[in-house]
Design a protein around this motif. Structure first.
Motif, short mmCIF file in Angstrom:
data_model
loop_
_atom_site.label_atom_id
_atom_site.label_comp_id
_atom_site.label_asym_id
_atom_site.label_seq_id
_atom_site.Cartn_x
_atom_site.Cartn_y
_atom_site.Cartn_z
N LEU A 21 0.85 -1.19 0.00
CA LEU A 21 0.00 0.00 0.00
C LEU A 21 0.88 1.24 0.00
CD1 LEU A 21 -2.68 -1.05 2.65
CD2 LEU A 21 -2.86 -1.13 0.16
N SER A 22 0.36 2.34 -0.48
CA SER A 22 1.08 3.60 -0.47
C SER A 22 1.57 3.90 0.94
CB SER A 22 0.16 4.72 -0.95
OG SER A 22 0.84 5.94 -0.96
N GLY A 23 2.85 4.24 1.07
CA GLY A 23 3.43 4.52 2.37
C GLY A 23 4.03 3.30 3.04
N GLY A 24 3.86 2.13 2.42
CA GLY A 24 4.40 0.90 2.98
C GLY A 24 5.87 0.72 2.63
N VAL A 25 6.55 -0.03 3.47
CA VAL A 25 7.96 -0.33 3.25
C VAL A 25 8.09 -1.37 2.14
CG1 VAL A 25 10.05 -1.32 4.28
CG2 VAL A 25 8.64 0.28 5.59
N VAL A 26 9.03 -1.13 1.22
CA VAL A 26 9.34 -2.06 0.13
C VAL A 26 10.79 -2.48 0.28
CG1 VAL A 26 9.56 -2.35 -2.37
CG2 VAL A 26 7.67 -1.00 -1.43
N ILE A 27 11.01 -3.79 0.29
CA ILE A 27 12.37 -4.33 0.32
C ILE A 27 12.50 -5.31 -0.82
CG2 ILE A 27 14.06 -5.65 1.64
CD1 ILE A 27 12.66 -4.57 4.19
N ALA A 28 13.41 -4.99 -1.75
CA ALA A 28 13.69 -5.84 -2.90
C ALA A 28 15.20 -5.99 -2.99
CB ALA A 28 13.13 -5.22 -4.18
N GLY A 29 15.72 -7.06 -2.40
CA GLY A 29 17.17 -7.21 -2.32
C GLY A 29 17.74 -6.09 -1.49
N ASP A 30 18.69 -5.34 -2.03
CA ASP A 30 19.28 -4.21 -1.32
C ASP A 30 18.56 -2.90 -1.58
OD1 ASP A 30 21.20 -5.65 0.07
OD2 ASP A 30 22.71 -5.42 -1.48
N ILE A 31 17.47 -2.93 -2.34
CA ILE A 31 16.65 -1.72 -2.53
C ILE A 31 15.66 -1.66 -1.37
CG2 ILE A 31 14.93 -0.55 -3.96
CD1 ILE A 31 16.21 -1.96 -6.38
#
Length: 109
Positions: A21-31
């Motif tokens: 959701l908007s404002g949520g934390v996104v973790i994709a590897g080191d991103i």
């Protein structure tokens, strides 16, 4: 500007690694960053990788100014516990255990 310049890099458009959701934390590897809109898993999402963000935290945790902030992806909460969690950044102000959120400067790494 150099011919091989692509973009500033403070906002990246990537496939969402999970529904977000908007404002949520996104973790994709080191991103690591904050979603700028809602996205289903695999769909494009703009992720802001810099800045200061107020995030929900584990109720029992207290953060000191400049203290490391980790993300518990299962609980979807900021925590002081490093083991099994991903470092997001540092607290830009103290947050007592009695508070529901912590202000975090993303490390941008």
């Amino acid at each position: 500007m150099a011919k091989n310049y692509v973009q500033k890099g403070d906002t990246l458009t990537i496939p969402a690694p999970a529904a977000v959701l908007s404002g949520g934390v996104v973790i994709a590897g080191d991103i690591k960053g904050i979603a700028q809109g809602d996205a289903e898993s695999g769909k494009p999402v703009d992720v802001k990788t810099v800045g200061v963000w107020e995030l929900p935290k584990v109720g029992a945790n207290a953060f000191a100014l400049g203290g490391a902030v980790y993300w518990d992806a299962t609980a979807k909460l900021a925590t002081t516990t490093s083991s099994g969690n991903t470092k997001l950044g540092v607290a830009v102000e103290a947050a007592a255990a009695s508070t529901a959120a912590v202000k975090v400067r993303l490390s941008g790494f």
